[in-house]
Motif scaffolding. Structure first.
Motif, mmCIF file in Angstrom:
data_model
loop_
_atom_site.group_PDB
_atom_site.id
_atom_site.type_symbol
_atom_site.label_atom_id
_atom_site.label_comp_id
_atom_site.label_asym_id
_atom_site.label_seq_id
_atom_site.Cartn_x
_atom_site.Cartn_y
_atom_site.Cartn_z
ATOM 1 N N ALA A 118 0.818 -1.213 0.000
ATOM 2 C CA ALA A 118 0.000 0.000 0.000
ATOM 3 C C ALA A 118 0.851 1.262 0.000
ATOM 4 C CB ALA A 118 -0.932 -0.013 1.201
ATOM 5 N N ALA A 119 2.142 1.138 0.333
ATOM 6 C CA ALA A 119 3.026 2.299 0.354
ATOM 7 C C ALA A 119 3.629 2.601 -1.013
ATOM 8 C CB ALA A 119 4.154 2.068 1.367
ATOM 9 N N LEU A 120 3.472 1.710 -1.956
ATOM 10 C CA LEU A 120 4.042 1.912 -3.292
ATOM 11 C C LEU A 120 3.071 2.691 -4.169
ATOM 12 C CD1 LEU A 120 5.446 -1.678 -3.870
ATOM 13 C CD2 LEU A 120 6.754 0.379 -3.325
ATOM 14 N N PRO A 121 3.537 3.747 -4.833
ATOM 15 C CA PRO A 121 2.638 4.558 -5.661
ATOM 16 C C PRO A 121 1.968 3.771 -6.785
ATOM 17 C CG PRO A 121 4.811 5.579 -5.491
ATOM 18 C CD PRO A 121 4.892 4.269 -4.812
ATOM 19 N N GLY A 122 2.686 2.833 -7.386
ATOM 20 C CA GLY A 122 2.103 2.033 -8.458
ATOM 21 C C GLY A 122 0.953 1.181 -7.969
ATOM 22 N N VAL A 123 1.082 0.653 -6.755
ATOM 23 C CA VAL A 123 0.018 -0.181 -6.184
ATOM 24 C C VAL A 123 -1.200 0.674 -5.852
ATOM 25 C CG1 VAL A 123 -0.588 -1.664 -4.237
ATOM 26 C CG2 VAL A 123 1.629 -1.919 -5.340
ATOM 27 N N VAL A 124 -0.969 1.880 -5.342
ATOM 28 C CA VAL A 124 -2.089 2.777 -5.021
ATOM 29 C C VAL A 124 -2.848 3.141 -6.300
ATOM 30 C CG1 VAL A 124 -2.686 5.052 -4.104
ATOM 31 C CG2 VAL A 124 -0.948 3.675 -2.972
ATOM 32 N N PHE A 125 -2.113 3.462 -7.362
ATOM 33 C CA PHE A 125 -2.753 3.771 -8.637
ATOM 34 C C PHE A 125 -3.480 2.555 -9.200
ATOM 35 C CE2 PHE A 125 -2.649 3.943 -13.284
ATOM 36 C CZ PHE A 125 -3.377 5.103 -13.491
ATOM 37 N N ALA A 126 -2.841 1.388 -9.120
ATOM 38 C CA ALA A 126 -3.453 0.165 -9.647
ATOM 39 C C ALA A 126 -4.717 -0.185 -8.867
ATOM 40 C CB ALA A 126 -2.462 -0.987 -9.594
ATOM 41 N N LYS A 127 -4.695 0.056 -7.562
ATOM 42 C CA LYS A 127 -5.898 -0.207 -6.747
ATOM 43 C C LYS A 127 -7.041 0.700 -7.197
ATOM 44 C CE LYS A 127 -7.788 0.115 -2.124
ATOM 45 N NZ LYS A 127 -7.586 0.631 -0.773
ATOM 46 N N ALA A 128 -6.746 1.972 -7.401
ATOM 47 C CA ALA A 128 -7.782 2.911 -7.851
ATOM 48 C C ALA A 128 -8.320 2.504 -9.220
ATOM 49 C CB ALA A 128 -7.222 4.325 -7.883
ATOM 50 N N LEU A 129 -7.432 2.105 -10.116
ATOM 51 C CA LEU A 129 -7.861 1.673 -11.446
ATOM 52 C C LEU A 129 -8.687 0.391 -11.368
ATOM 53 C CD1 LEU A 129 -7.764 2.223 -14.466
ATOM 54 C CD2 LEU A 129 -5.608 0.973 -14.552
ATOM 55 N N ALA A 130 -8.284 -0.533 -10.499
ATOM 56 C CA ALA A 130 -9.032 -1.782 -10.326
ATOM 57 C C ALA A 130 -10.425 -1.494 -9.757
ATOM 58 C CB ALA A 130 -8.269 -2.734 -9.421
ATOM 59 N N LEU A 131 -10.508 -0.578 -8.788
ATOM 60 C CA LEU A 131 -11.815 -0.220 -8.228
ATOM 61 C C LEU A 131 -12.700 0.422 -9.285
ATOM 62 C CD1 LEU A 131 -10.738 1.086 -4.719
ATOM 63 C CD2 LEU A 131 -12.156 -0.919 -5.183
ATOM 64 N N ARG A 132 -12.109 1.233 -10.142
ATOM 65 C CA ARG A 132 -12.891 1.845 -11.233
ATOM 66 C C ARG A 132 -13.404 0.781 -12.193
ATOM 67 N NH1 ARG A 132 -14.287 5.943 -14.468
ATOM 68 N NH2 ARG A 132 -13.572 6.030 -16.619
ATOM 69 N N ARG A 133 -12.555 -0.184 -12.526
ATOM 70 C CA ARG A 133 -12.979 -1.261 -13.420
ATOM 71 C C ARG A 133 -14.081 -2.113 -12.801
ATOM 72 N NH1 ARG A 133 -7.326 -3.778 -15.724
ATOM 73 N NH2 ARG A 133 -6.782 -2.059 -17.114
ATOM 74 N N LEU A 134 -14.082 -2.206 -11.456
ATOM 75 C CA LEU A 134 -15.103 -2.979 -10.773
ATOM 76 C C LEU A 134 -16.381 -2.184 -10.540
ATOM 77 C CD1 LEU A 134 -12.804 -4.745 -8.145
ATOM 78 C CD2 LEU A 134 -13.980 -5.826 -10.067
ATOM 79 N N GLY A 135 -16.363 -0.894 -10.922
ATOM 80 C CA GLY A 135 -17.544 -0.068 -10.748
ATOM 81 C C GLY A 135 -17.687 0.457 -9.339
ATOM 82 N N ARG A 136 -16.607 0.513 -8.600
ATOM 83 C CA ARG A 136 -16.629 0.997 -7.218
ATOM 84 C C ARG A 136 -15.773 2.266 -7.107
ATOM 85 N NH1 ARG A 136 -14.844 -4.705 -4.836
ATOM 86 N NH2 ARG A 136 -13.790 -3.376 -3.326
ATOM 87 N N GLU A 137 -16.101 3.275 -7.947
ATOM 88 C CA GLU A 137 -15.297 4.491 -8.024
ATOM 89 C C GLU A 137 -15.236 5.258 -6.716
ATOM 90 O OE1 GLU A 137 -17.744 3.896 -10.296
ATOM 91 O OE2 GLU A 137 -16.714 3.708 -12.212
ATOM 92 N N LEU A 138 -16.322 5.231 -5.941
ATOM 93 C CA LEU A 138 -16.345 6.008 -4.693
ATOM 94 C C LEU A 138 -15.328 5.480 -3.688
ATOM 95 C CD1 LEU A 138 -20.172 6.581 -4.281
ATOM 96 C CD2 LEU A 138 -18.435 8.173 -5.131
ATOM 97 N N GLU A 139 -15.005 4.196 -3.729
ATOM 98 C CA GLU A 139 -14.005 3.654 -2.822
ATOM 99 C C GLU A 139 -12.597 4.073 -3.216
ATOM 100 O OE1 GLU A 139 -14.318 -0.575 -1.927
ATOM 101 O OE2 GLU A 139 -16.394 -0.504 -2.654
ATOM 102 N N ALA A 140 -12.416 4.431 -4.460
ATOM 103 C CA ALA A 140 -11.084 4.792 -4.956
ATOM 104 C C ALA A 140 -10.647 6.179 -4.499
ATOM 105 C CB ALA A 140 -11.049 4.705 -6.473
ATOM 106 N N ILE A 141 -11.553 6.960 -4.024
ATOM 107 C CA ILE A 141 -11.229 8.346 -3.626
ATOM 108 C C ILE A 141 -10.603 8.371 -2.259
ATOM 109 C CG2 ILE A 141 -12.181 10.615 -3.143
ATOM 110 C CD1 ILE A 141 -14.323 9.993 -5.222
#
Length: 141
Positions: A118-141
């Motif tokens: 969770a401390a790696l910037p790439g993982v944080v970005f990938a998590k946000a992108l994965a949440l967007r792909r799953l349709g859970r955009e509000l959790e990505a914020i």
């Protein structure tokens, strides 16, 4: 190069213990890459390095061929062999492998369960992108 890689994988397949696949599936298999302390006690670390190197080169070959699921499976396998040390720094590419393979749920779970990930910037970005792909955009914020 491909034939040599296939030959190395075949030799390593015959080198592993018969229970290795079962232990690996259960998550109870660990292979250290770096020898620490007395060299005689850790003489198998040289063979472990060959094992790691061959699997990593196979992972990279799969990425070049766009075999995303296979590359992701190899990345997870290599990471699971020594997750505390992560000697090949696979956390830096596991996020990309997971997204390319469409493993969005796994990516979210990785970011939530591993504090070092969770401390790696790439993982944080990938998590946000994965949440967007799953349709859970509000959790990505």
């Amino acid at each position: 190069a491909e034939m040599m890689l296939r030959s190395a994988l075949y030799i390593l397949e015959s080198w592993v213990h018969p229970r290795f696949p079962d232990l690996l599936a259960e998550g109870r298999c660990r292979l250290r890459l770096d020898a620490t302390g007395d060299d005689t006690a850790n003489s198998d670390c040289g063979l472990n390095a060959v094992f790691y190197s061959t699997l990593f080169k196979s992972l990279m070959a799969c990425r070049r061929k766009s075999l995303h699921d296979t590359a992701f499976a190899l990345g997870k396998l290599l990471f699971s062999l020594d997750p505390s040390a992560d000697p090949l720094h696979l956390l830096l590419i596991l996020d990309q492998l997971a997204l390319n393979a469409g493993k969005n749920e796994w990516m979210v779970k990785l970011a939530a369960e591993l504090p070092q990930a969770a401390a790696l910037p790439g993982v944080v970005f990938a998590k946000a992108l994965a949440l967007r792909r799953l349709g859970r955009e509000l959790e990505a914020i």
